[in-house]
Design a protein around this motif. Sequence first.
Motif, PDB file in Angstrom:
ATOM      1  N   GLU A   1      26.572  34.809  29.793  1.00  0.00           N
ATOM      2  CA  GLU A   1      27.382  35.971  29.517  1.00  0.00           C
ATOM      3  C   GLU A   1      26.634  37.264  29.825  1.00  0.00           C
ATOM      4  OE1 GLU A   1      30.723  35.918  28.595  1.00  0.00           O
ATOM      5  OE2 GLU A   1      30.444  33.802  29.048  1.00  0.00           O
ATOM      6  N   PHE A   2      25.316  37.268  29.565  1.00  0.00           N
ATOM      7  CA  PHE A   2      24.537  38.473  29.819  1.00  0.00           C
ATOM      8  C   PHE A   2      24.632  38.886  31.287  1.00  0.00           C
ATOM      9  CE2 PHE A   2      20.568  40.350  31.349  1.00  0.00           C
ATOM     10  CZ  PHE A   2      20.545  41.515  30.597  1.00  0.00           C
ATOM     11  N   LEU A   3      24.437  37.935  32.188  1.00  0.00           N
ATOM     12  CA  LEU A   3      24.469  38.267  33.622  1.00  0.00           C
ATOM     13  C   LEU A   3      25.856  38.712  34.068  1.00  0.00           C
ATOM     14  CD1 LEU A   3      22.154  35.515  35.138  1.00  0.00           C
ATOM     15  CD2 LEU A   3      21.641  37.931  34.721  1.00  0.00           C
ATOM     16  N   ARG A   4      26.893  38.094  33.532  1.00  0.00           N
ATOM     17  CA  ARG A   4      28.256  38.521  33.879  1.00  0.00           C
ATOM     18  C   ARG A   4      28.528  39.933  33.375  1.00  0.00           C
ATOM     19  NH1 ARG A   4      32.336  34.627  31.672  1.00  0.00           N
ATOM     20  NH2 ARG A   4      33.732  36.216  32.493  1.00  0.00           N
ATOM     21  N   ALA A   5      28.099  40.230  32.158  1.00  0.00           N
ATOM     22  CA  ALA A   5      28.294  41.570  31.598  1.00  0.00           C
ATOM     23  C   ALA A   5      27.507  42.603  32.408  1.00  0.00           C
ATOM     24  CB  ALA A   5      27.866  41.605  30.128  1.00  0.00           C
ATOM     25  N   HIS A   6      26.275  42.267  32.756  1.00  0.00           N
ATOM     26  CA  HIS A   6      25.451  43.177  33.564  1.00  0.00           C
ATOM     27  C   HIS A   6      26.124  43.457  34.902  1.00  0.00           C
ATOM     28  CE1 HIS A   6      22.356  44.110  36.574  1.00  0.00           C
ATOM     29  NE2 HIS A   6      21.832  44.830  35.602  1.00  0.00           N
ATOM     30  N   SER A   7      26.589  42.424  35.545  1.00  0.00           N
ATOM     31  CA  SER A   7      27.259  42.581  36.836  1.00  0.00           C
ATOM     32  C   SER A   7      28.513  43.442  36.711  1.00  0.00           C
ATOM     33  CB  SER A   7      27.616  41.208  37.408  1.00  0.00           C
ATOM     34  OG  SER A   7      28.297  41.351  38.629  1.00  0.00           O
ATOM     35  N   HIS A   8      29.290  43.205  35.670  1.00  0.00           N
ATOM     36  CA  HIS A   8      30.515  43.977  35.434  1.00  0.00           C
ATOM     37  C   HIS A   8      30.199  45.465  35.260  1.00  0.00           C
ATOM     38  CE1 HIS A   8      34.384  45.155  33.739  1.00  0.00           C
ATOM     39  NE2 HIS A   8      33.734  45.661  32.708  1.00  0.00           N
ATOM     40  N   VAL A   9      29.228  45.771  34.412  1.00  0.00           N
ATOM     41  CA  VAL A   9      28.871  47.172  34.163  1.00  0.00           C
ATOM     42  C   VAL A   9      28.296  47.796  35.436  1.00  0.00           C
ATOM     43  CG1 VAL A   9      27.337  48.706  32.861  1.00  0.00           C
ATOM     44  CG2 VAL A   9      28.541  46.852  31.682  1.00  0.00           C
ATOM     45  N   ALA A  10      27.364  47.112  36.098  1.00  0.00           N
ATOM     46  CA  ALA A  10      26.722  47.671  37.291  1.00  0.00           C
ATOM     47  C   ALA A  10      27.732  47.904  38.415  1.00  0.00           C
ATOM     48  CB  ALA A  10      25.593  46.746  37.762  1.00  0.00           C
ATOM     49  N   THR A  11      28.632  46.968  38.627  1.00  0.00           N
ATOM     50  CA  THR A  11      29.643  47.115  39.686  1.00  0.00           C
ATOM     51  C   THR A  11      30.541  48.317  39.408  1.00  0.00           C
ATOM     52  OG1 THR A  11      29.633  44.755  40.169  1.00  0.00           O
ATOM     53  CG2 THR A  11      31.595  45.990  40.831  1.00  0.00           C
ATOM     54  N   ASN A  12      30.967  48.469  38.171  1.00  0.00           N
ATOM     55  CA  ASN A  12      31.827  49.600  37.823  1.00  0.00           C
ATOM     56  C   ASN A  12      31.074  50.933  37.902  1.00  0.00           C
ATOM     57  OD1 ASN A  12      34.559  48.578  37.226  1.00  0.00           O
ATOM     58  ND2 ASN A  12      33.431  47.296  35.804  1.00  0.00           N
ATOM     59  N   LEU A  13      29.820  50.952  37.465  1.00  0.00           N
ATOM     60  CA  LEU A  13      29.016  52.174  37.585  1.00  0.00           C
ATOM     61  C   LEU A  13      28.812  52.539  39.052  1.00  0.00           C
ATOM     62  CD1 LEU A  13      26.221  51.803  34.887  1.00  0.00           C
ATOM     63  CD2 LEU A  13      27.960  53.577  35.013  1.00  0.00           C
ATOM     64  N   GLU A  14      28.557  51.532  39.860  1.00  0.00           N
ATOM     65  CA  GLU A  14      28.381  51.747  41.306  1.00  0.00           C
ATOM     66  C   GLU A  14      29.627  52.401  41.896  1.00  0.00           C
ATOM     67  OE1 GLU A  14      26.368  51.314  45.018  1.00  0.00           O
ATOM     68  OE2 GLU A  14      25.602  50.654  43.090  1.00  0.00           O
ATOM     69  N   ASP A  15      30.777  51.859  41.567  1.00  0.00           N
ATOM     70  CA  ASP A  15      32.039  52.412  42.075  1.00  0.00           C
ATOM     71  C   ASP A  15      32.244  53.850  41.608  1.00  0.00           C
ATOM     72  OD1 ASP A  15      32.497  49.977  43.304  1.00  0.00           O
ATOM     73  OD2 ASP A  15      33.976  49.304  41.818  1.00  0.00           O
ATOM     74  N   GLU A  16      31.940  54.126  40.340  1.00  0.00           N
ATOM     75  CA  GLU A  16      32.091  55.487  39.798  1.00  0.00           C
ATOM     76  C   GLU A  16      31.194  56.466  40.545  1.00  0.00           C
ATOM     77  OE1 GLU A  16      33.726  56.791  36.861  1.00  0.00           O
ATOM     78  OE2 GLU A  16      34.854  54.927  36.636  1.00  0.00           O
ATOM     79  N   LEU A  17      29.927  56.101  40.695  1.00  0.00           N
ATOM     80  CA  LEU A  17      28.994  57.010  41.357  1.00  0.00           C
ATOM     81  C   LEU A  17      29.349  57.225  42.821  1.00  0.00           C
ATOM     82  CD1 LEU A  17      25.614  55.945  39.746  1.00  0.00           C
ATOM     83  CD2 LEU A  17      26.783  58.126  39.479  1.00  0.00           C
TER      84      LEU A  17
END
Length: 133
Positions: A1-17
């Motif tokens: 779950e940790f890796l999935r959550a990390h990927s979810h947050v990082a992907t969304n932050l990437e898109d925002e930036l």
Amino acid sequence: EFLRAHSHVATNLEDELQGQVGFPLTWFDVLHHLSEAPNGKLRLQDLADKLLFSRSGLTRLVDRIEEAGFVEREPDPHDRRGVSAVLTTAGRRALRKAGPAHDKGINSYFLGPLNASDKKALRSALRKVLSVA
């Protein structure tokens, strides 16, 4: 779950930036670490260690950020093999511009779904993890 959550947050932050300031999360990370360093400068090896990048991977990343004018390379006067990345004025401006998008993303995709009890438990768990290092 940790890796999935990390990927979810990082992907969304990437898109925002990318959408709001035109550069990726890895650039934000570099600029942020440099902004916290004395004189906005870190040896490339130290920066690679902080970002968990290989030296060659960081070199290519810094090449692109340098082309954008956000960092400059500076040779180490005491070690001919050593090179530092230095945050430029343009890099500081870019980081200030990206800060609100990053903070909004962290709040939306990471902290937003958590209630006060969750945040307290997360803070406690992260402190325990960091104490092992």
